[in-house]
Design an enzyme around this catalytic site. Structure first.
Site, PDB file in Angstrom:
ATOM      1  N   ASP A 104      -4.817  14.603   2.830  1.00  0.00           N
ATOM      2  CA  ASP A 104      -4.839  14.251   1.923  1.00  0.00           C
ATOM      3  C   ASP A 104      -5.247  13.092   1.257  1.00  0.00           C
ATOM      4  O   ASP A 104      -6.910  12.264   0.347  1.00  0.00           O
ATOM      5  CB  ASP A 104      -3.902  14.269   0.739  1.00  0.00           C
ATOM      6  N   ASP A 107      -4.954   5.494   3.728  1.00  0.00           N
ATOM      7  CA  ASP A 107      -4.749   4.272   2.511  1.00  0.00           C
ATOM      8  C   ASP A 107      -4.660   3.513   3.907  1.00  0.00           C
ATOM      9  O   ASP A 107      -5.980   2.519   3.564  1.00  0.00           O
ATOM     10  CB  ASP A 107      -3.384   4.501   2.361  1.00  0.00           C
TER      11      ASP A 107
HETATM   12  P1  IMP Z   1      -1.075   6.056   5.663  1.00  0.00           P
HETATM   13  O1  IMP Z   1      -0.599   5.454   7.023  1.00  0.00           O
HETATM   14  O2  IMP Z   1      -0.964   4.379   4.886  1.00  0.00           O
HETATM   15  O3  IMP Z   1      -2.753   6.046   6.008  1.00  0.00           O
HETATM   16  O4  IMP Z   1      -0.930   6.652   5.212  1.00  0.00           O
HETATM   17  C1  IMP Z   1      -1.492   7.682   4.253  1.00  0.00           C
HETATM   18  C2  IMP Z   1      -0.500   8.258   3.529  1.00  0.00           C
HETATM   19  O5  IMP Z   1       0.337   7.607   2.815  1.00  0.00           O
HETATM   20  C3  IMP Z   1      -0.774   9.673   3.280  1.00  0.00           C
HETATM   21  O6  IMP Z   1      -1.254  10.641   3.596  1.00  0.00           O
HETATM   22  C4  IMP Z   1      -0.018  10.399   1.809  1.00  0.00           C
HETATM   23  O7  IMP Z   1       0.930  11.072   1.686  1.00  0.00           O
HETATM   24  C5  IMP Z   1       0.813   8.487   1.657  1.00  0.00           C
HETATM   25  N1  IMP Z   1      -0.041   7.906   0.312  1.00  0.00           N
HETATM   26  C6  IMP Z   1      -0.893   6.716   0.320  1.00  0.00           C
HETATM   27  N2  IMP Z   1      -1.006   6.555  -0.434  1.00  0.00           N
HETATM   28  C7  IMP Z   1      -1.096   7.644  -1.523  1.00  0.00           C
HETATM   29  C8  IMP Z   1      -1.171   7.300  -3.221  1.00  0.00           C
HETATM   30  O8  IMP Z   1      -1.969   7.375  -3.290  1.00  0.00           O
HETATM   31  N3  IMP Z   1      -0.346   8.676  -3.676  1.00  0.00           N
HETATM   32  C9  IMP Z   1       0.720   9.916  -3.271  1.00  0.00           C
HETATM   33  N4  IMP Z   1       0.330   9.065  -1.618  1.00  0.00           N
HETATM   34  C10 IMP Z   1      -0.378   8.179  -0.792  1.00  0.00           C
HETATM   35 MG    MG Z   2       0.672  12.451   3.977  1.00  0.00          MG
END
Ligand code: IMP
Ligand code: MG
Length: 185
Positions: A104, A107
């Site tokens: 989705d 981040d």
């Molecule tokens: P990363 O490992 O920090 O890139 O994590 C990504 C995951 O964190 C995504 O797949 C989402 O499940 C969650 N996430 C990151 N940002 C958001 C947001 O703004 N809203 C909801 N979920 C988020």
């Molecule tokens: Mg996720």
């Protein structure tokens, strides 16, 4: 009778409309068709957030493909302790196959970076990554997705599969909650 209200009433600001999402999904479907349309890929949705995006995306792909799911969370912020806890692993054998990880939102990048390593370790012939949303300002690791739908600012967003405390996944657009709702958790 319990009183309920529409999750739409909790939204302070829309970040991506239904039409903008539809256009982005359409463009991504075109890019994927070009790049993996002849490779009989396995699309792997990252649960839970990717379920809406993956469902819309695959209905725009008119070539043979298989679908699988994974669920994982990243932990640790430093480069040494950083890792991935896998709650749901692949059920298909990806050895020698072309895999597209579908998430989705990108981040910090830790989850997808870890998942690429994991799937590569299972012997995939290639691993590509496709995210509907990207928050480049939040990146903590050197990682970029191969396919990105919409770049957004550093805001916590909900809707179209994304949740806050498991809610608001059913909104058909992407938005930011009213500030008092984030504080109440
Ligand atoms: P990363 O490992 O920090 O890139 O994590 C990504 C995951 O964190 C995504 O797949 C989402 O499940 C969650 N996430 C990151 N940002 C958001 C947001 O703004 N809203 C909801 N979920 C988020
Ligand atoms: Mg996720």
């Amino acid at each position: 009778m319990t009183t309920t209200h529409s999750p739409r009433e909790d939204i302070a600001e829309v970040i991506a409309t239904e039409a903008e999402i539809r256009d982005a999904v359409e463009r991504l479907a075109g890019e994927l068709t070009e790049d993996v349309g002849e490779l009989s890929p396995i699309l792997v949705g990252v649960l839970n957030g990717a379920f809406v995006f993956l469902a819309d995306l695959v209905r725009r792909l008119d070539f043979p493909l298989e679908i699988d799911f994974m669920n994982a969370s990243s932990y640790g912020e430093g480069t040494v302790s950083e890792g991935l806890e896998i709650q749901t692993d692949l059920s298909l054998d990806v050895e020698g196959r072309h895999v597209v990880l579908v998430d989705d939102i990108l981040d910090t990048g830790q989850t997808l970076q870890g998942l690429v390593r994991h799937v590569t370790g299972r012997g995939a012939a290639s691993v590509r990554t496709c995210c509907l949303l990207d928050k480049p300002a939040r990146r903590t690791v050197d990682f970029e997705a191969d396919y990105v739908g919409i770049e957004i600012p550093d805001r916590f967003v909900v809707g179209y599969g994304l949740d806050f405390a498991q809610r608001h996944r059913n909104l058909p657009f992407i938005g930011v909650l009213r500030p008092e709702l984030y504080q109440s958790q």
